[in-house]
Design a protein around this motif. Structure first.
Motif, PDB file in Angstrom:
ATOM      1  N   SER A 110     -22.359 -34.888  39.168  1.00  0.00           N
ATOM      2  CA  SER A 110     -22.483 -33.062  39.094  1.00  0.00           C
ATOM      3  C   SER A 110     -23.786 -32.708  38.336  1.00  0.00           C
ATOM      4  CB  SER A 110     -21.854 -33.586  38.145  1.00  0.00           C
ATOM      5  OG  SER A 110     -22.291 -32.143  36.974  1.00  0.00           O
ATOM      6  N   VAL A 113     -21.487 -36.671  28.834  1.00  0.00           N
ATOM      7  CA  VAL A 113     -20.984 -36.061  30.128  1.00  0.00           C
ATOM      8  C   VAL A 113     -20.581 -38.009  30.170  1.00  0.00           C
ATOM      9  CG1 VAL A 113     -21.281 -35.515  32.003  1.00  0.00           C
ATOM     10  CG2 VAL A 113     -22.069 -33.975  30.717  1.00  0.00           C
ATOM     11  N   LEU A 145     -20.322 -39.216  35.732  1.00  0.00           N
ATOM     12  CA  LEU A 145     -19.299 -40.013  35.185  1.00  0.00           C
ATOM     13  C   LEU A 145     -18.285 -40.520  36.048  1.00  0.00           C
ATOM     14  CD1 LEU A 145     -19.930 -36.303  35.874  1.00  0.00           C
ATOM     15  CD2 LEU A 145     -17.659 -36.565  34.200  1.00  0.00           C
ATOM     16  N   VAL A 146     -17.542 -41.272  35.233  1.00  0.00           N
ATOM     17  CA  VAL A 146     -16.806 -42.009  35.631  1.00  0.00           C
ATOM     18  C   VAL A 146     -14.985 -41.705  35.958  1.00  0.00           C
ATOM     19  CG1 VAL A 146     -18.286 -44.202  35.248  1.00  0.00           C
ATOM     20  CG2 VAL A 146     -16.420 -43.644  33.714  1.00  0.00           C
ATOM     21  N   GLU A 170     -18.140 -39.260  27.388  1.00  0.00           N
ATOM     22  CA  GLU A 170     -16.595 -38.529  28.161  1.00  0.00           C
ATOM     23  C   GLU A 170     -16.221 -39.113  28.995  1.00  0.00           C
ATOM     24  OE1 GLU A 170     -17.900 -35.025  24.987  1.00  0.00           O
ATOM     25  OE2 GLU A 170     -17.408 -34.395  26.906  1.00  0.00           O
ATOM     26  N   SER A 171     -16.281 -38.759  29.725  1.00  0.00           N
ATOM     27  CA  SER A 171     -15.755 -39.420  31.286  1.00  0.00           C
ATOM     28  C   SER A 171     -14.977 -41.055  30.727  1.00  0.00           C
ATOM     29  CB  SER A 171     -16.393 -39.630  32.145  1.00  0.00           C
ATOM     30  OG  SER A 171     -17.684 -40.399  32.883  1.00  0.00           O
ATOM     31  N   VAL A 227     -26.780 -30.925  29.600  1.00  0.00           N
ATOM     32  CA  VAL A 227     -25.441 -30.656  28.503  1.00  0.00           C
ATOM     33  C   VAL A 227     -26.407 -31.137  27.558  1.00  0.00           C
ATOM     34  CG1 VAL A 227     -23.529 -31.400  27.164  1.00  0.00           C
ATOM     35  CG2 VAL A 227     -23.649 -30.798  29.601  1.00  0.00           C
TER      36      VAL A 227
END
Lengths: 192, 281
Positions: free
Chosen positions: A93, A107, A84-85, A110-111, A98
């Motif tokens: 994580s 994931v 994630l960013v 979305e981030s 997913v």
């Protein structure tokens, strides 16, 4: 508007598509490139970076947790982690898979949508599942630029098609060989 | 008068809501998630929002503040870290090669599994220590923020359908016997041998707010701090530094580093690839 991050999702056939994309990439296109490529838990540590590094000058890395995101780098999500960013740095994580995937493209995307919004470019490449569709829709909703590999030209067309269906189309639908040219236009052409 | 607000779905609005929710949780229940890494935290909040059937973080906040049962469910979402037995088999191989010989030099040693979640890592280490003949000479302290999660860990029951994956990991981790020797199938669970937990003490401990509670020869905290932001990570690094004996070992996750932590210079690399560090000053 200048773009500050290019997020790419790929699954089946991704290595070839990614290699082709990096082969054509001009050095002036320097926003950080962040790739979520589906791969097995047991995949050789460092193997994917080494393969991609052959296709591009700039460093290709698997980032550590909280590593700052730098321009003119290619980052690859580590096997068995979600990437994630946030605020200019990566965050990892080990949460549930997913769309059966960890790393998951959704994931990451979305981030990216939350942190970069209209400063992000999201690209969905070849694959045989639905991961990335929700994420691309999120980037689109946040005002980012969306690009999907032309399904007819993809090694596996299902993932690009799923992304186009859920996101309601994309800003550009191109064979992978033409994506570097588009990135040049978006990231360099715009500055001139 | 029209107020100068952005779109209702803009990301910044949710950021405000998350901040208010975390502040509320802290003041109402004392759990402090204000220094958790925001991107993962948001995903976990979304999952709880879906579970409770609400659309906004504000709606979740109303439920959480008024209904402790919703808080309990959210606490599970926020505190269960998904892991596997013998996750990263090469780490356990390195542990056998580099850490076990050090443990042999002590008459008795204490290990701390910080953020043990549902116990997969604890039982993996207990098996490794048993195979190295160290069970009688070690005590493993396994802690987590969440009592309910610790109760699960204490049970030592893991999903039966995971055993194939865990067996695979165990073999690659240098396991010396048949993995199936350690558990019996019970309905859809694999009940691990009670004797493995004989040397384990399970206890509630909050890395964000509780102090050091013992001196340890080994601390493992793998893929726990990835859910924390940098200031909280620094805080926990300090706690670990204070809790380690001189020449004690710190084990982090495959993608976590001691670099840029406040005590970087107090450690040397024991097995850099496996993120095993040794406190030298």
């Amino acid at each position: 508007m200048s773009y500050e991050l290019i997020a790419i999702g790929a699954s089946w056939g991704g290595l070839h598509a990614m290699s082709a994309l990096l082969d054509g990439l001009a050095p002036e296109v320097d926003p950080p490139i962040v790739l979520a490529q589906h791969r097995g838990v047991d995949s050789l540590r460092g193997g994917l970076e080494a393969l991609l590094q052959k296709h591009v000058e700039r460093p290709v890395r698997e980032p550590d947790d909280k590593e700052p995101i730098e321009r003119a780098h290619v980052y690859v999500a580590p096997a068995d982690y979600h990437l994630l960013v946030e605020n200019g740095a990566f965050s990892l994580s080990t949460d549930e898979r997913v769309q059966f995937a960890r790393p998951s493209i959704d994931v990451l995307f979305e981030s990216v949508a939350a942190a970069y919004a209209e400063r992000a470019i999201g690209i969905v490449l070849t694959g045989a599942n639905e991961d990335g569709a929700r994420g691309l829709a999120a980037i689109k909703a946040a005002g980012g630029m969306t690009v999907v590999q032309d399904p007819a030209s993809a090694e596996r067309r299902f993932m690009p098609e799923a992304a186009l269906a859920l996101a309601g189309g994309a800003d550009a639908i191109l064979p992978v060989g033409e994506i570097p040219g588009l990135l040049y236009e978006l990231c360099v052409g715009a500055r001139a | 008068m029209a107020l100068p607000v952005g779109r209702p779905d803009e990301p910044d609005l949710e950021q405000i809501e998350v901040g208010l929710l975390l502040e509320g949780i802290y003041r109402r229940y004392g759990f402090d998630f204000r220094e958790y890494a925001p991107a993962s935290l948001r995903r976990r909040l979304r999952r709880r929002m879906d579970g409770e059937g609400v659309e906004t973080v504000s709606a979740l906040q109303e439920l959480v503040l008024h209904d402790p049962q919703v808080m309990e469910r959210l606490l599970l979402d926020l505190s269960i870290n998904v892991t596997a037995m013998f996750r990263d088999p090469s780490f356990f191989l390195a542990f056998r090669q580099h850490v076990v010989p050090l443990l042999r030099t002590y008459p008795f040693s204490r290990l701390w599994v910080a953020g043990c979640s549902t116990g997969e890592e604890v039982y993996s280490l207990a098996i490794l220590l048993a195979e190295e003949g160290l069970s009688e000479r070690t005590r493993v302290y396994a802690t987590d923020i969440n009592e309910a999660v610790i109760d699960l860990a204490r049970l030592g029951v893991f999903p039966l359908d995971k055993m194939q994956e865990y067996t695979h990991n165990y073999i690659r981790a240098g396991g010396t016997t048949a993995f199936s020797k350690y558990y019996v199938a019970r309905y859809d669970g694999a009940q691990f041998a009670r004797s493995l937990a004989d040397s384990v003490v399970f206890a509630q401990h909050n890395l964000a707010s509780d102090a050091a509670f013992n001196e340890f020869h080994v601390i493992t905290c793998r893929n726990v701090m990835i859910y924390f932001d940098r200031p909280l990570q620094d805080h926990v690094h300090r706690l670990f530094y204070e809790s380690l004996a001189i020449f004690g070992i710190l084990a982090l996750g495959q993608k976590e580093t001691i670099r840029q932590s406040p005590h970087e210079r107090a450690f040397e690399e024991l097995a850099a690839e496996e993120r095993l560090y040794r406190k030298v000053r």
